[in-house]
Motif scaffolding. Structure first.
Motif, mmCIF file in Angstrom:
data_model
loop_
_atom_site.group_PDB
_atom_site.id
_atom_site.type_symbol
_atom_site.label_atom_id
_atom_site.label_comp_id
_atom_site.label_asym_id
_atom_site.label_seq_id
_atom_site.Cartn_x
_atom_site.Cartn_y
_atom_site.Cartn_z
ATOM 1 N N LYS A 82 0.837 -1.196 0.000
ATOM 2 C CA LYS A 82 0.000 0.000 0.000
ATOM 3 C C LYS A 82 0.879 1.257 0.000
ATOM 4 O O LYS A 82 2.035 1.236 0.384
ATOM 5 N N VAL A 83 0.280 2.390 -0.428
ATOM 6 C CA VAL A 83 1.018 3.630 -0.615
ATOM 7 C C VAL A 83 0.385 4.760 0.180
ATOM 8 O O VAL A 83 -0.847 4.879 0.229
ATOM 9 N N ASN A 84 1.225 5.593 0.814
ATOM 10 C CA ASN A 84 0.731 6.759 1.541
ATOM 11 C C ASN A 84 1.898 7.674 1.878
ATOM 12 O O ASN A 84 3.064 7.308 1.689
ATOM 13 N N TYR A 85 1.569 8.849 2.386
ATOM 14 C CA TYR A 85 2.608 9.784 2.824
ATOM 15 C C TYR A 85 2.999 9.483 4.266
ATOM 16 O O TYR A 85 2.166 9.086 5.082
ATOM 17 N N PHE A 86 4.275 9.710 4.576
ATOM 18 C CA PHE A 86 4.779 9.486 5.922
ATOM 19 C C PHE A 86 5.022 10.836 6.593
ATOM 20 O O PHE A 86 5.648 11.733 6.016
ATOM 21 N N TYR A 87 4.492 10.977 7.794
ATOM 22 C CA TYR A 87 4.635 12.228 8.538
ATOM 23 C C TYR A 87 5.432 11.965 9.815
ATOM 24 O O TYR A 87 5.127 11.047 10.571
ATOM 25 N N THR A 138 -1.953 -4.076 -5.421
ATOM 26 C CA THR A 138 -1.645 -5.500 -5.482
ATOM 27 C C THR A 138 -1.401 -6.053 -4.094
ATOM 28 O O THR A 138 -0.602 -5.532 -3.346
ATOM 29 N N SER A 139 -2.122 -7.122 -3.739
ATOM 30 C CA SER A 139 -1.899 -7.768 -2.446
ATOM 31 C C SER A 139 -0.543 -8.438 -2.451
ATOM 32 O O SER A 139 -0.088 -8.970 -3.456
ATOM 33 N N ALA A 140 0.113 -8.412 -1.305
ATOM 34 C CA ALA A 140 1.436 -9.037 -1.205
ATOM 35 C C ALA A 140 1.379 -10.516 -1.518
ATOM 36 O O ALA A 140 2.327 -11.104 -2.013
ATOM 37 N N LEU A 141 0.250 -11.164 -1.230
ATOM 38 C CA LEU A 141 0.126 -12.593 -1.457
ATOM 39 C C LEU A 141 -0.096 -12.919 -2.925
ATOM 40 O O LEU A 141 -0.029 -14.069 -3.327
#
Length: 228
Positions: A82-87, A138-141
């Motif tokens: 999954k993708v997101n911003y890190f704060y 995409t699921s890791a599995l």
């Protein structure tokens, strides 16, 4: 509650009820030395720029600090890719990041097998949809190896190939592997535990006669016998 960091639905914070702290934070900025040809892990927007931004750190989970350790591990498993911003401290650190890997170590359990303590190691990398082979949804599995990778990992079992070339002939000794005779009756376990001489073969009918005339004198399926 003091919030240390945040990425998507996850928060690292310290309070009187719960402690989830961030440790050993590491990231870097690296120059691309050679011309970029849109290869994996390199940006496609420039010929001389920077590598994809990496970020890593660890978190120690402890049931005594108000954390359901097993549940937290399972929740992270679902977030890989999954993708997101890190704060960090309320300020964005780096570009949009994709969670590439979560490693679980230093696990300690109680007498009932419940996980009481574990250290999670996280690996994030800048998400560039033009270069990454692992897409955001995409699921890791479900991540599949490329055709090239499969070809490299594929091995040849020469023993199996040689065994497949062996043909059964009259006079050989075999053991039945099926559950039924070719005539429909159930094959007793003691019959399958012994070897029997091949007396006759009818390949067109997938049948072989075993132990004629002084043995079991029974027809079994040719595809359900194995050479002794």
């Amino acid at each position: 509650m003091a919030t240390m960091a945040k990425w998507g639905p996850k928060t690292w914070a310290v309070s009187s009820q719960k402690v989830v702290a961030l440790q050993d934070l590491s990231f870097s900025y690296s120059q691309v030395a050679d011309n970029n040809t849109s290869t994996e892990e390199k940006k496609t927007t420039n010929e001389r720029g920077t590598e994809l931004f990496p970020l890593s750190f660890t978190t120690t989970l402890h049931s005594g600090a108000g954390v359901d350790v097993r549940a937290e591990i399972e929740s992270w498993k679902a977030l890989v890719t999954k993708v997101n911003y890190f704060y960090l401290g309320g300020k964005q650190l780096g570009p949009k990041l994709q969670l590439r890997k979560v490693s679980v170590g230093s696990v300690k359990t109680d007498d009932s097998g419940r996980i009481r303590l574990a250290t999670l190691s996280f690996e994030f990398k800048e998400y560039d949809p033009d270069t990454t082979s692992v897409k955001v949804n995409t699921s890791a599995l479900k991540v599949k190896a490329s055709k090239t990778t499969k070809a490299q990992k594929k091995t040849t079992n020469t023993a199996v190939k040689k065994a497949a070339k062996k043909t059964i002939k009259v006079g050989d000794y075999v053991k039945p592997t099926g559950t039924k005779y070719a005539t429909g009756q159930t094959i007793p376990s003691w019959v399958k535990q012994r070897s029997h001489k091949v007396s006759q073969i009818k390949e067109s009918q997938n049948r072989v006669l075993l132990g004629h005339p002084n043995g079991i004198n029974s027809w079994v399926y040719l595809s359900e016998v194995t050479l002794v």
